[in-house]
Design an enzyme around this catalytic site. Structure first.
Site, short mmCIF file in Angstrom:
data_model
loop_
_atom_site.label_atom_id
_atom_site.label_comp_id
_atom_site.label_asym_id
_atom_site.label_seq_id
_atom_site.Cartn_x
_atom_site.Cartn_y
_atom_site.Cartn_z
CB THR A 179 -0.79 0.00 1.33
OG1 THR A 179 -1.46 -1.23 1.43
CG2 THR A 179 -1.73 1.17 1.44
NE ARG A 227 -7.27 -8.57 3.23
CZ ARG A 227 -6.37 -7.59 3.16
NH1 ARG A 227 -6.35 -6.80 2.12
NH2 ARG A 227 -5.49 -7.43 4.11
N GLY A 280 -8.96 -4.80 3.51
CA GLY A 280 -7.89 -4.62 4.50
C GLY A 280 -8.11 -3.36 5.31
CG ASP A 281 -4.51 -1.47 6.58
OD1 ASP A 281 -4.39 -2.27 5.62
OD2 ASP A 281 -3.65 -0.60 6.83
N1 GLY Z 1 -2.45 -2.80 3.77
C1 GLY Z 1 -3.19 -3.23 2.68
C2 GLY Z 1 -4.07 -4.36 2.91
O1 GLY Z 1 -3.88 -5.12 3.83
O2 GLY Z 1 -4.99 -4.53 2.15
#
Ligand code: GLY
Length: 328
Positions: free
Chosen positions: A188, A216, A218-219
């Site tokens: 990222t 899915r 993520g953060d």
């Molecule tokens: N940090 C990016 C993700 O886990 O999707």
């Protein structure tokens, strides 16, 4: 937000007549707000060695534009770069072959916007900014986010490049459909900037974990996890395995630690140690944070060696290898 502006303005407007005890009592509730001078020398920093992105953001800041414009245009460089297989066009797909993007953006007034599971649109960060500016919402997902993007003039584009398709097809032969964590130790892009007015904004964008389970998230698109900005204090953003960042609400944690007086470096270290302490499997994955405070001080820390971050300020361009919890 209105209340916040009012409090800020009224504090400034009456500074000359405030009694010392009143100032002291305000300072005790929020030490960082009242003890830090405002930064007016612009600076930009981003996760990983993304010199083209930080150069673009710096150019925007130097022209006198806002930190919000700078971070958006900075990360757009990586979204458009097909050779970056972790962000935007050319990103690695999920295990079903779909490239899905997550992004968010946050400005100096605490406004924020986010998109998750966005398909067929390259500039997820700009769609996130539109969500922030054109809707009463913070987050749009999937088909709704895609429809919203087209309605706002974003073109439809195939995100899966030949290269990413070829690698995905190879992966399927032996993978047993397990996602790859932190492929190439690169991930990222998160970016933070201060502009000439001393205002801080941030952006974060990703195609997520390579070959993730379809659906899915993520953060990166989650405000507080992948990115958080409080213009009175500073900002933080994350890279690496999103699940671990979400569990600790990492970026919010770092900003709150800075509010309590920790430097950006100390705050990043505490957040990483929080993940390590709660996670016996920490040796198996990478998480890194960067942070910036109102003074223009920066910091970065990660679990595994290999994470670095780019800064661009009047002193020039720098690549800083972040210190890590696990030593080399
Ligand atoms: N940090 C990016 C993700 O886990 O999707």
């Amino acid at each position: 937000m209105q209340r916040r502006k009012f409090l800020k303005n009224s504090t400034l407007g009456t500074a000359g007549i405030l009694s010392a005890p009143l100032i002291a009592s305000q300072a005790s509730t929020n030490p960082a707000t009242y003890s830090l001078p405002q930064q007016t020398t612009p600076i930009v920093l981003a996760t990983w060695d993304v010199a083209n992105a930080t150069s673009r953001a710096w150019e925007v800041l130097r022209e006198g534009a806002s930190s919000l414009d700078a971070v958006e245009q900075g990360v757009m460089v990586e979204e458009a770069d097909e050779s970056n297989q972790t962000v935007g066009k050319g990103g690695r797909p999920d295990r079903d072959g779909q490239v899905t993007l997550d992004a968010c953006i946050m400005d100096q007034d605490g406004n924020c916007g986010s998109v998750v599971y966005l398909r067929n649109v390259v500039h997820a960060v700009s769609v996130a900014r539109k969500v922030m500016e054109e809707t009463p919402h913070v987050m749009l997902a999937g088909d709704g986010a895609e429809k919203f993007a087209y309605e706002h003039g974003f073109p439809k584009e195939e995100l899966l490049t030949q290269q990413s398709r070829k690698e995905w097809e190879e992966w399927k032969k032996t993978s047993q459909y397990k996602p790859i964590i932190n492929i190439e130790n690169h991930d990222t892009i998160g970016m933070l900037a201060i502009d000439h007015q001393g205002n801080i904004s941030g952006a974060c964008t990703t195609s997520g974990m390579a070959y993730k389970v379809a659906g899915r998230i993520g953060d990166s698109p989650i405000i507080g996890a992948g990115l958080f900005v409080d213009n009175e204090v500073g900002g933080a953003t994350a890279t690496g395995v999103g699940e671990e960042v979400v569990r600790t609400v990492g970026s919010f944690l770092i900003v709150e630690l800075m509010r309590q007086g920790k430097s950006p470096q100390q705050a990043c270290e505490i957040a990483v140690k929080r993940i390590v302490d709660k996670n016996p499997g920490y040796r198996e994955f990478q998480v890194g944070f960067i942070a910036l405070n109102k003074k223009g001080e920066t910091g970065g820390y990660c679990i595994q060696p290999g994470f670095n971050y780019r800064t661009y300020s009047e002193e020039g361009h720098h690549l800083t290898p972040a210190a890590s919890y696990i030593s080399n």
